[in-house]
Design a protein around this motif. Structure first.
Motif, PDB file in Angstrom:
ATOM      1  N   TYR A 101     -44.586   6.983 -33.855  1.00 38.79           N
ATOM      2  CA  TYR A 101     -44.488   7.955 -35.079  1.00 38.79           C
ATOM      3  C   TYR A 101     -44.298   9.271 -34.669  1.00 38.79           C
ATOM      4  O   TYR A 101     -45.464   9.657 -34.449  1.00 38.79           O
ATOM      5  CB  TYR A 101     -45.532   7.729 -36.082  1.00 38.79           C
ATOM      6  CG  TYR A 101     -45.703   6.062 -36.477  1.00 38.79           C
ATOM      7  CD1 TYR A 101     -44.383   5.351 -37.023  1.00 38.79           C
ATOM      8  CD2 TYR A 101     -47.037   5.404 -36.507  1.00 38.79           C
ATOM      9  CE1 TYR A 101     -44.619   3.926 -37.284  1.00 38.79           C
ATOM     10  CE2 TYR A 101     -47.021   4.214 -37.022  1.00 38.79           C
ATOM     11  CZ  TYR A 101     -45.911   3.314 -37.280  1.00 38.79           C
ATOM     12  OH  TYR A 101     -46.154   2.035 -37.685  1.00 38.79           O
ATOM     13  N   CYS A 102     -43.212  10.027 -34.660  1.00 41.41           N
ATOM     14  CA  CYS A 102     -43.320  11.138 -34.308  1.00 41.41           C
ATOM     15  C   CYS A 102     -42.559  12.185 -35.173  1.00 41.41           C
ATOM     16  O   CYS A 102     -41.872  11.812 -36.114  1.00 41.41           O
ATOM     17  CB  CYS A 102     -42.577  11.102 -32.773  1.00 41.41           C
ATOM     18  SG  CYS A 102     -40.912  10.522 -32.976  1.00 41.41           S
ATOM     19  N   GLY A 103     -42.237  13.275 -34.688  1.00 38.98           N
ATOM     20  CA  GLY A 103     -41.550  14.559 -35.455  1.00 38.98           C
ATOM     21  C   GLY A 103     -42.482  15.529 -36.091  1.00 38.98           C
ATOM     22  O   GLY A 103     -43.681  15.520 -35.959  1.00 38.98           O
ATOM     23  N   ASP A 104     -41.849  16.389 -36.691  1.00 39.24           N
ATOM     24  CA  ASP A 104     -42.531  17.591 -37.425  1.00 39.24           C
ATOM     25  C   ASP A 104     -42.826  17.458 -38.788  1.00 39.24           C
ATOM     26  O   ASP A 104     -43.338  18.279 -39.601  1.00 39.24           O
ATOM     27  CB  ASP A 104     -41.785  18.867 -37.189  1.00 39.24           C
ATOM     28  CG  ASP A 104     -40.387  18.898 -38.109  1.00 39.24           C
ATOM     29  OD1 ASP A 104     -40.140  17.760 -38.749  1.00 39.24           O
ATOM     30  OD2 ASP A 104     -39.707  19.960 -38.153  1.00 39.24           O
TER      31      ASP A 104
ATOM     32  N   ARG B 267     -46.163  15.038 -32.511  1.00 34.48           N
ATOM     33  CA  ARG B 267     -44.818  15.800 -32.708  1.00 34.48           C
ATOM     34  C   ARG B 267     -43.713  15.648 -31.637  1.00 34.48           C
ATOM     35  O   ARG B 267     -42.617  15.471 -32.120  1.00 34.48           O
ATOM     36  CB  ARG B 267     -44.945  17.172 -32.910  1.00 34.48           C
ATOM     37  CG  ARG B 267     -45.861  17.632 -34.342  1.00 34.48           C
ATOM     38  CD  ARG B 267     -45.953  19.106 -34.357  1.00 34.48           C
ATOM     39  NE  ARG B 267     -46.893  19.200 -35.788  1.00 34.48           N
ATOM     40  CZ  ARG B 267     -45.685  19.502 -36.689  1.00 34.48           C
ATOM     41  NH1 ARG B 267     -44.755  19.651 -36.610  1.00 34.48           N
ATOM     42  NH2 ARG B 267     -46.606  19.705 -37.929  1.00 34.48           N
ATOM     43  N   ASP B 268     -44.175  16.072 -30.374  1.00 34.18           N
ATOM     44  CA  ASP B 268     -43.172  15.927 -29.159  1.00 34.18           C
ATOM     45  C   ASP B 268     -43.314  14.815 -28.499  1.00 34.18           C
ATOM     46  O   ASP B 268     -44.218  15.136 -27.324  1.00 34.18           O
ATOM     47  CB  ASP B 268     -43.105  17.395 -28.641  1.00 34.18           C
ATOM     48  CG  ASP B 268     -42.800  18.298 -29.780  1.00 34.18           C
ATOM     49  OD1 ASP B 268     -41.743  18.220 -30.394  1.00 34.18           O
ATOM     50  OD2 ASP B 268     -43.586  19.445 -29.844  1.00 34.18           O
ATOM     51  N   PRO B 269     -43.066  13.672 -28.545  1.00 33.10           N
ATOM     52  CA  PRO B 269     -43.302  12.480 -27.552  1.00 33.10           C
ATOM     53  C   PRO B 269     -42.684  12.700 -26.340  1.00 33.10           C
ATOM     54  O   PRO B 269     -41.392  13.389 -26.110  1.00 33.10           O
ATOM     55  CB  PRO B 269     -42.687  11.236 -28.074  1.00 33.10           C
ATOM     56  CG  PRO B 269     -41.955  11.866 -29.125  1.00 33.10           C
ATOM     57  CD  PRO B 269     -41.992  12.915 -29.619  1.00 33.10           C
ATOM     58  N   ALA B 270     -43.414  12.576 -25.222  1.00 28.44           N
ATOM     59  CA  ALA B 270     -42.904  12.279 -23.978  1.00 28.44           C
ATOM     60  C   ALA B 270     -41.731  11.523 -23.848  1.00 28.44           C
ATOM     61  O   ALA B 270     -41.916  10.447 -24.520  1.00 28.44           O
ATOM     62  CB  ALA B 270     -43.943  12.125 -22.801  1.00 28.44           C
TER      63      ALA B 270
END
Length: 174
Positions: free
Chosen positions: A13-16, A139-142
């Motif tokens: 679950y990622c993002g701004d 927020r910023d997955p590798a």
């Protein structure tokens, strides 16, 4: 022929946008309701979010940072090193115990800011026991997190009351 064990998938679950931790905790609640064991490790958070107490009451094991911790950008190098060591030790602790669902909240930030042993974090995801579901949030997955993800949901901020000066509210944002 039925498989002999459930696969144990990776959720990202990622993002701004708002909702990454909320989605992960909703999955924890669902898993607990189905009788699964749940462990939650919150990186870079002090463990004071309102959802944690009821999840503990329902049987989730919850580990988080220390109350009163500062943001990483406010830390001295010594504080950063101490926090990195502490968070890595928490990760070692949760990996030593079995669970069906492991939530690594803010794992993306912990990775990006080098606030956890990176090899250990990769092992937690890529070397997980058969059948263990793992959730990563942030927020910023590798790139390796994106590649490992069986589910990838991006939360995109279109509007947020914070932009109008509304502060974070207990029970809604934390």
């Amino acid at each position: 022929m039925q498989p002999t064990s459930k696969p144990g998938l990776v959720h990202l679950y990622c993002g701004d946008g708002k909702g990454k931790t909320t989605a992960a905790m909703g999955l924890a609640l669902r898993a607990l309701g189905a009788g699964h064991s749940v462990t939650i490790l919150q990186f870079l958070k002090d463990g004071s979010s309102a959802e944690l107490a009821p999840l503990r009451t329902l049987g989730a094991r919850v580990l988080a940072g220390q109350t009163g911790s500062r943001f990483v950008f406010q830390m001295t190098e010594a504080e950063r090193a101490q926090t990195r060591q502490y968070q890595s030790e928490l990760l070692r602790t949760v990996l030593a115990d079995p669970c069906d669902l492991l939530i690594l909240d803010e794992a993306c930030a912990a990775w990006q800011l080098d606030m956890v042993d990176r090899d250990l974090l990769q092992k937690a995801v890529l070397g997980r026991p058969a059948g263990r579901e793992v959730v990563l949030t942030g927020r910023d997955p590798a790139p390796w997190m994106q590649q490992a993800a069986d589910y990838c949901t991006e939360m995109c901020a279109r509007r947020h009351p914070y932009d109008r000066g509304v502060p974070a509210r207990p029970g809604i944002e934390y």
